[in-house]
Design a protein around this motif. Structure first.
Motif, PDB file in Angstrom:
ATOM      1  N   PHE A 785       0.853  -1.184   0.000  1.00  0.00           N
ATOM      2  CA  PHE A 785       0.000   0.000   0.000  1.00  0.00           C
ATOM      3  C   PHE A 785       0.895   1.241   0.000  1.00  0.00           C
ATOM      4  N   ALA A 786       0.441   2.300  -0.698  1.00  0.00           N
ATOM      5  CA  ALA A 786       1.250   3.514  -0.783  1.00  0.00           C
ATOM      6  C   ALA A 786       0.357   4.730  -0.993  1.00  0.00           C
ATOM      7  N   GLY A 787       0.990   5.912  -0.944  1.00  0.00           N
ATOM      8  CA  GLY A 787       0.279   7.171  -1.095  1.00  0.00           C
ATOM      9  C   GLY A 787       0.309   7.684  -2.522  1.00  0.00           C
ATOM     10  N   LYS A 788       0.502   8.992  -2.668  1.00  0.00           N
ATOM     11  CA  LYS A 788       0.482   9.640  -3.982  1.00  0.00           C
ATOM     12  C   LYS A 788       1.838   9.493  -4.671  1.00  0.00           C
ATOM     13  N   GLU A 789       1.797   9.534  -6.022  1.00  0.00           N
ATOM     14  CA  GLU A 789       2.990   9.571  -6.873  1.00  0.00           C
ATOM     15  C   GLU A 789       3.925   8.391  -6.600  1.00  0.00           C
ATOM     16  N   TYR A 790       3.344   7.221  -6.464  1.00  0.00           N
ATOM     17  CA  TYR A 790       4.159   6.031  -6.230  1.00  0.00           C
ATOM     18  C   TYR A 790       4.981   5.718  -7.481  1.00  0.00           C
ATOM     19  N   GLY A 791       6.279   5.531  -7.280  1.00  0.00           N
ATOM     20  CA  GLY A 791       7.155   5.188  -8.397  1.00  0.00           C
ATOM     21  C   GLY A 791       7.688   6.377  -9.158  1.00  0.00           C
ATOM     22  N   GLU A 814      -2.462   5.778  -4.097  1.00  0.00           N
ATOM     23  CA  GLU A 814      -3.366   6.887  -4.424  1.00  0.00           C
ATOM     24  C   GLU A 814      -3.156   7.358  -5.851  1.00  0.00           C
ATOM     25  N   SER A 815      -1.918   7.308  -6.334  1.00  0.00           N
ATOM     26  CA  SER A 815      -1.626   7.610  -7.734  1.00  0.00           C
ATOM     27  C   SER A 815      -0.264   7.031  -8.075  1.00  0.00           C
ATOM     28  N   PHE A 816      -0.026   6.822  -9.393  1.00  0.00           N
ATOM     29  CA  PHE A 816       1.225   6.232  -9.872  1.00  0.00           C
ATOM     30  C   PHE A 816       1.913   7.193 -10.830  1.00  0.00           C
ATOM     31  N   GLU A 817       3.235   7.165 -10.808  1.00  0.00           N
ATOM     32  CA  GLU A 817       3.987   7.824 -11.870  1.00  0.00           C
ATOM     33  C   GLU A 817       3.929   6.929 -13.109  1.00  0.00           C
ATOM     34  N   ARG A 818       3.912   7.549 -14.291  1.00  0.00           N
ATOM     35  CA  ARG A 818       3.596   6.866 -15.543  1.00  0.00           C
ATOM     36  C   ARG A 818       4.469   5.637 -15.811  1.00  0.00           C
ATOM     37  N   ILE A 819       5.794   5.792 -15.764  1.00  0.00           N
ATOM     38  CA  ILE A 819       6.672   4.709 -16.205  1.00  0.00           C
ATOM     39  C   ILE A 819       6.581   3.518 -15.253  1.00  0.00           C
ATOM     40  N   HIS A 820       6.551   3.795 -13.960  1.00  0.00           N
ATOM     41  CA  HIS A 820       6.546   2.677 -13.021  1.00  0.00           C
ATOM     42  C   HIS A 820       5.231   1.898 -13.092  1.00  0.00           C
ATOM     43  N   ARG A 821       4.122   2.597 -13.283  1.00  0.00           N
ATOM     44  CA  ARG A 821       2.854   1.882 -13.447  1.00  0.00           C
ATOM     45  C   ARG A 821       2.955   0.912 -14.617  1.00  0.00           C
ATOM     46  N   SER A 822       3.490   1.398 -15.739  1.00  0.00           N
ATOM     47  CA  SER A 822       3.648   0.555 -16.921  1.00  0.00           C
ATOM     48  C   SER A 822       4.583  -0.614 -16.639  1.00  0.00           C
ATOM     49  N   ASN A 823       5.667  -0.351 -15.912  1.00  0.00           N
ATOM     50  CA  ASN A 823       6.618  -1.416 -15.584  1.00  0.00           C
ATOM     51  C   ASN A 823       5.984  -2.498 -14.721  1.00  0.00           C
ATOM     52  N   LEU A 824       5.140  -2.084 -13.766  1.00  0.00           N
ATOM     53  CA  LEU A 824       4.468  -3.081 -12.929  1.00  0.00           C
ATOM     54  C   LEU A 824       3.624  -4.022 -13.781  1.00  0.00           C
ATOM     55  N   PRO A 831      -1.259  -2.932 -10.750  1.00  0.00           N
ATOM     56  CA  PRO A 831      -1.370  -1.615 -10.115  1.00  0.00           C
ATOM     57  C   PRO A 831      -2.843  -1.264  -9.881  1.00  0.00           C
ATOM     58  N   LEU A 832      -3.179  -0.926  -8.661  1.00  0.00           N
ATOM     59  CA  LEU A 832      -4.549  -0.572  -8.296  1.00  0.00           C
ATOM     60  C   LEU A 832      -4.541   0.777  -7.604  1.00  0.00           C
ATOM     61  N   GLN A 833      -5.569   1.562  -7.860  1.00  0.00           N
ATOM     62  CA  GLN A 833      -5.610   2.926  -7.343  1.00  0.00           C
ATOM     63  C   GLN A 833      -6.846   3.119  -6.465  1.00  0.00           C
ATOM     64  N   PHE A 834      -6.640   3.780  -5.325  1.00  0.00           N
ATOM     65  CA  PHE A 834      -7.768   4.129  -4.485  1.00  0.00           C
ATOM     66  C   PHE A 834      -8.714   5.052  -5.235  1.00  0.00           C
ATOM     67  N   LYS A 835      -9.989   4.922  -4.986  1.00  0.00           N
ATOM     68  CA  LYS A 835     -10.946   5.877  -5.516  1.00  0.00           C
ATOM     69  C   LYS A 835     -10.934   7.128  -4.642  1.00  0.00           C
ATOM     70  N   ASP A 836     -11.402   8.242  -5.193  1.00  0.00           N
ATOM     71  CA  ASP A 836     -11.343   9.522  -4.489  1.00  0.00           C
ATOM     72  C   ASP A 836     -11.924   9.405  -3.089  1.00  0.00           C
ATOM     73  N   GLY A 837     -11.201  10.004  -2.142  1.00  0.00           N
ATOM     74  CA  GLY A 837     -11.700  10.034  -0.774  1.00  0.00           C
ATOM     75  C   GLY A 837     -11.197   8.900   0.092  1.00  0.00           C
ATOM     76  N   GLN A 838     -10.529   7.925  -0.505  1.00  0.00           N
ATOM     77  CA  GLN A 838      -9.996   6.824   0.280  1.00  0.00           C
ATOM     78  C   GLN A 838      -8.488   6.755   0.163  1.00  0.00           C
ATOM     79  N   ASP A 839      -7.852   6.253   1.188  1.00  0.00           N
ATOM     80  CA  ASP A 839      -6.426   5.968   1.164  1.00  0.00           C
ATOM     81  C   ASP A 839      -6.124   5.002   2.298  1.00  0.00           C
TER      82      ASP A 839
END
Length: 912
Positions: A785-791, A814-824, A831-839
């Protein structure tokens, strides 16, 4: 074959005495509609699709979607983009070649032809990430560092020499030549590419992907390119298109001119801050406006280089007269320059004064408002105006201050300036002896001052400014402070040529900025050790010291493990801080030291005028580029002496600690296992915001007591020979042990800093690797689990490969940086992202829960679908919610089902 209503319209043009064939955008516009207002960067994509239109991978609807982008200024259309070439550096290139070698071995084992694994597009690998600053401030530093580099990396270099011989379309630029992005800008990039086909010479736009996030530097030359992971790059070189959504394009309007005394680095730090605040992750940024007419190409390249720091896929500059001037200056052939002008004008890709395309959104900057700045203490987007640096440092110090014993007395040679608020216990610092003298090291001391990185060493104006600052400082009798480790590591040998021509080399040498190598050095974390007495003083006093570097990254733990604050600055400011010796002095108003007569010397006294800089830049000419790039692939005697076997498949050495046969393709000949839901997974780590790929997969030092250090010692490697994580990326055993091993990563499951976690079943605290292996023994899946701008940060494929090998099945952020999301996705990690309002905090996760993820079953999986999350807490209570699947395209769905992108490609080749 294209359909009957294909928009392909083949035309010819004459340039430089030759006839070229090309596919006409103006002809396509007769059907698609007026394309004049389409952003130039999207015209590049359109030209690429038009050329590859086959009614299968690229259809008429794809072309129409790009033209229709103008209506909504965005699109959800997935397209298949095929770059003309691939660029690599050795840290990311070695594991890519290891993967290719492993794929050849897998094909051979399955009874196929190993030659099926061969790059179909040109690949250039530049060895630039391996040289370390072991020796500095001595005339022999360069020769000694190269000698150490060749000794340390002999296995890796022999492996790359094998690859150079074994693979077609694969060239290696040997060590000691330059940084890949600067070599790309100065030599490899063409703006318009050509290819012989069916007896015709075709002209088309130069495009590329690179295994380094700063591939975007080439955007300054009107070449569309960006960084991808090695995984994605390997697929591209094997003929797999880059699957992507048509991006949003943010326009950045530049007007005015930089004021006297303001550098391109100040400009780029301002642009970076503005765009990061705007939010441009996953988007193209395109620069426009009449201010471009006064923006030299080297300044454009500096801005384009920092696209990963402002979060964009790329930062694109259109082609104009400035582009041609640079091609001319850098020694490109005249016929190639004529082709660029003729082709771009024929295709509507030439920037005209006053032209303003339509963008998704835009922002603007009057360059006359830019102030002298640094960025720090730990993120490139955190711009700090020069006078405010001491306060910014004190703010940081206040957050991590720990009491230390106060020592009596005060020496004249002090590292660090004024007193931090609440820092009375450490005001006097720590005494140390070095080279026969006693000095005192204090909080704020600049212990590393490095002119480094392609970002700025590609720019003659800021480099000449640094040389002129050094000249004026030496003439006034100033010296660098004795605790400063100073270094000069240009991105190409051309810099050495023009420093010599301008008569500035001796002044830089006098201040300790002797040449240490041609490579990334400090910017990539290869700063080398500090002198032992200084390291001991930092540790003894738990001091918060600083580095100042002309690089692009200053993340925690990246530059040096003992240096907690790191500041990005222009090369002339790097020299100035070496003179001041501390970041706790306001260089805009306080003196750097005293001259020969005891009078204070201020930065303004040694700062060159724009005219002085311009006069020095006039010393740069095309002959320098032609000379240094005349035989760029040959290498020196040491490189040429490396002997390797001539073999289609690599002969793996069981005892090698650098190159090992990775396990990724075991059993590839069978059907891929069905993708299924994840039940009762354990949480390996709870991480916060801005977790970088440096945190996930460090490139720097290997600690002796870490899992990777233990592995190396068990295999007979002494700590002094550990080299770095980056240099050992060809060995999965080292890299999986180094995953999440950064000393500054913070796992919220416990209070300790560093790569540790709680193995929940036993309650033991241990290294993340050790815990992951225990979970694997019990067949327990893992999640992060992680916060914003992971990777965020470098395009580091090992951040995804290592995650996979640890047994992590999904990363929830909460969000991913582009290249790392693709690499995963490319490594089969979801890669899974929280919906707004959750973390992770709103869900009150402690790390002791078990996690079930549903809806992943291979039949149902689709882009952006909801994924069920069920949390089972320690007391047995359960909570359910939904996550967003960040598999973004249909192609990525297929890659994920196959176990990864390379698995998909290899299975396809075996089936052919």
């Amino acid at each position: 074959m294209p359909s009957l209503d294909s928009l392909k319209s083949q035309r010819t043009l004459d340039a430089g005495g030759k006839t070229y064939h090309y596919f006409s955008l103006p002809d396509a516009a007769k059907t698609l509609g007026d394309l004049d207002k389409l952003p130039m960067s999207l015209k590049v994509l359109l030209e690429n699709l038009l050329r590859w239109e086959d009614d299968v991978t690229v259809t008429r609807d794809d072309l129409s979607a790009l033209a229709d982008w103008l209506k909504e200024r965005r699109s959800d259309r997935e397209i298949q983009y095929r770059p003309a070439r691939v660029l690599m550096q050795d840290f990311t290139g070695v594991p890519a070649v290891v993967d290719l070698a492993a794929m050849r071995a897998a094909v051979a084992e399955a009874g196929g032809d190993p030659q099926k694994i061969n790059p179909l597009s040109p690949v250039d690998l530049v060895i630039d990430h391996s040289v370390m600053v072991d020796k500095f401030a001595t005339p022999s530093a360069f020769e000694e560092n190269v000698e150490i580099e060749m000794e340390r990396n002999g296995e890796r270099y022999a492996f790359l020499r094998w690859g150079q011989k074994a693979f077609d379309n694969f060239q290696v630029v040997p060590p000691g030549t330059g940084i890949c992005h600067q070599v790309n800008l100065e030599y490899l990039g063409r703006t318009v590419w050509t290819k012989e086909e069916d007896g015709k010479t075709f002209a088309f736009l130069d495009t590329l992907v690179g295994t380094d996030s700063h591939t975007t530097m080439i955007n300054g030359l009107g070449v569309l390119g960006w960084g991808v992971g090695g995984i994605e790059a390997e697929a591209a070189m094997l003929g797999q298109p880059v699957s992507m959504l048509i991006p949003e394009v943010i326009g950045f309007k530049l007007t005015g001119k930089l004021r006297e005394g303001i550098t391109a680095t100040d400009l780029v730090l301002t642009v970076t801050q503005m765009l990061r605040k705007k939010g441009v992750v996953g988007k193209f940024v395109e620069f426009y406006g009449d201010g471009l007419a006064d923006l030299p190409l080297a300044d454009r390249a500096t801005i384009a280089n920092m696209a990963p720091e402002y979060g964009a896929t790329c930062g694109f500059f259109p082609v104009d007269d400035i582009t041609l001037d640079y091609l001319r200056l850098s020694g490109r052939p005249q016929e190639a320059i004529e082709l660029v002008e003729t082709y771009c004008k024929a295709q509507g890709l030439w920037r005209e004064q006053g032209h303003e395309p339509v963008f998704t959104d835009s922002l603007s900057l009057d360059m006359s408002t830019v102030e002298a700045s640094l960025a720090g203490p730990k993120r490139p987007q955190d711009r700090v105006e020069l006078p405010k640096v001491p306060a910014a440092f004190n703010d940081f110090l206040g957050l991590r201050l720990k009491p230390a014993p106060k020592e009596e007395g005060r020496l004249e040679n002090e590292g660090g300036g004024g007193v931090a608020v609440g820092n009375a216990d450490q005001v006097d610092g720590i005494d140390y002896e070095y080279e026969g003298s006693t000095h005192r090291l204090r909080d704020g001391a600049v212990v590393i001052a490095a002119i480094t990185s392609c970002t700025n060493t590609s720019n003659p104006s800021v480099m000449m400014a640094a040389g002129l600052v050094a000249k004026k400082a030496v003439e006034k009798g100033l010296q660098r402070k004795p605790w400063v480790k100073s270094s000069l590591a240009p991105g190409s040998k051309v810099v050495t040529e023009y420093f010599q021509a301008a008569g500035l080399t001796s002044y830089l040498d006098t201040l300790g900025f002797e040449l240490v190598g041609y490579g990334c050095t400090t910017c990539i974390g290869n700063s080398g050790p500090l002198p032992d007495p200084i390291e001991k003083a930092v540790q003894q006093g738990d001091l918060t010291v600083a580095s100042v570097l002309s690089g692009n990254r200053n993340f925690e733990g990246r530059v040096h493990p003992l240096v907690r604050t790191n500041w990005l600055a222009s090369p002339p400011l790097v020299v100035a801080y070496a003179l001041a010796g501390t970041v706790k002095v306001d260089l805009s108003s306080e003196s750097l030291g005293n001259d020969k007569d005891g009078n204070p010397v201020y930065l303004r006294d040694i700062w060159p005028t724009q005219k002085e800089i311009a006069d020095a830049v006039q010393k740069v000419d095309a002959t320098m580029f032609r000379k240094e790039y005349a035989d760029v692939f040959a290498g020196d005697e040491k490189w040429q002496a490396i002997s390797v076997p001539e073999a289609e498949t690599y002969v793996w050495q069981d005892d090698s600690t650098y190159i090992q046969h990775p396990p990724f393709f075991e059993g590839i000949a069978g059907d891929p296992p069905r993708v299924q839901d994840i039940h009762d997974a354990r949480i390996l780590a709870l991480l916060g915001d801005s977790v970088t790929t440096d945190h996930i997969s460090p490139a720097g030092n290997i600690k002796a007591d870490s899992p990777a250090g233990r592995y190396l010692r068990e295999h007979g490697v002494e700590p002094r020979d550990f080299n770095s994580y980056g240099s050992r990326r060809g060995n999965h055993e080292v890299m999986m042990r180094g995953t999440f091993a950064n000393i500054r990563i913070r796992n919220e499951m416990l209070e300790d800093e560093g790569g540790v976690t709680i193995h929940v079943p036993s309650g033991e605290k241990m290294a993340i690797y050790d815990a992951a292996m225990k979970y694997q023994e019990a067949n327990t899946p893992l999640v992060i689990f992680a916060g914003k701008e992971y990777g965020t940060g470098s395009s580091r494929d090992w951040a995804a490969k290592g995650t996979n090998l640890l047994g992590v099945k999904a990363v929830i952020a909460e969000s991913f940086e582009r290249i790392h999301r693709s690499n995963l996705v490319g490594m089969g990690v979801l890669p899974l992202q929280f919906k707004d309002g959750q973390d992770r905090k709103s869900l009150q996760l402690t790390g002791k829960e078990t996690i079930t993820l549903t809806g992943i079953d291979g039949v149902e999986l689709r882009p952006h679908m909801p994924i069920g999350l069920e949390i089972t807490r320690e007391d047995g209570s359960r909570e359910q919610t939904e996550l967003l699947c960040r598999i973004d395209t249909l192609n990525e769905v297929e890659y994920f089902k196959a176990g990864g992108i390379l698995h998909y490609v290899l299975r396809s080749l075996l089936a052919a």
